[in-house]
Design an enzyme around this catalytic site. Sequence first.
Site, short mmCIF file in Angstrom:
data_model
loop_
_atom_site.label_atom_id
_atom_site.label_comp_id
_atom_site.label_asym_id
_atom_site.label_seq_id
_atom_site.Cartn_x
_atom_site.Cartn_y
_atom_site.Cartn_z
CD GLU A 98 -2.90 1.19 2.31
OE1 GLU A 98 -3.72 2.12 2.39
OE2 GLU A 98 -2.92 0.21 3.09
CE LYS A 141 -9.30 0.46 5.71
NZ LYS A 141 -8.96 -0.62 6.66
#
Length: 347
Positions: free
Chosen positions: A148, A164
């Site tokens: 990420e 997410k």
Amino acid sequence: MARFGGLLATDLRDVTTDPAALESTGWWAVVADFEGALYCARFGDVRPAPAPGPEAGASWRGPAPDTWTSSLDRDGYIAGVRRVREHIAAGEVYQANLCRVLSAPLPDADRADVDALTALLARGNPAPYAGTVRLPAHGIEVATASPELYLRREGTTVTSGPIKGTGRTAADLLEKDHAENVMIVDLVRNDLGRVCATGSVTVPELCAVEPHPGLVHLVSTVCGELDGGAGWPELLAATFPPGSVTGAPKSSALRIIEALETAPRGPYCGGIGWVDADRGTGELAVGIRTFWIDRTATGGPVLRFGTGAGITWGSDPEREWAETELKAARLLAIASGTHQPAGGTER
């Protein structure tokens, strides 16, 4: 030493906790703890170098697989999920990330080298923001396989890639995962908007399905142009901790996290990466899929690893626990020497 993006940095020149140093000169490795501690290390020798090969990983001796313990056990975590849902029902928060820290004693701590662990991670769990920061005199020994992007900076252009939504396959992703991603994108847009020129914050990609070893994520991209005079100190102040590992609203989520979690996250969920102050570039990952050595632990040095999940009103407590297990399983197997890469199975 530090290792990121095909570069190996040695010849340590300076270590500081002042983010303003990232606007000075030189190449810096950066580790920011979730709790707010920041370490910036400037290196004098930075050169291209391939990731350490299998021979380097062979020197790693990790914890026995049955010695890992969790700061929150299954019952404790499920109770925490239910408590977060109560906060949501009360209108205090829309989403909060609930995490736990796993720990295991190192069998040969004097020889434990996180760069050797990085070599194993490069084979068993390749990641776009993988790296090592080893500053033992400052208590920093981190190996990350983060998927990420927290912040990328190219001059005045800033990009974030919040994750997410997690499943074994794309078919596992639920409407809840998409809603959660959109919530965090709004939060990241707001954070960047504090230091970016009005109207410059955009979302080029929303809820893209991205494959990673053993699972898939929903990933979005948020970009902006820094306002005049804003640099790394302002950027970190406006966006830290990363929105994807806190919740929305961030201030409420942080209060809930502090009340429910039983161990500090440390580098997990912080920011880990590099800054080239001379070129005005840098890339910090969200410190997920991250190991660190804690040599101050009671009972002797331990290896730590964090895992968690974003909790919304639509969360099923059992499913959220299973998500934390999914995120951890492959990485713990690699660190404990039970993962068999190249088509093998995990024992």
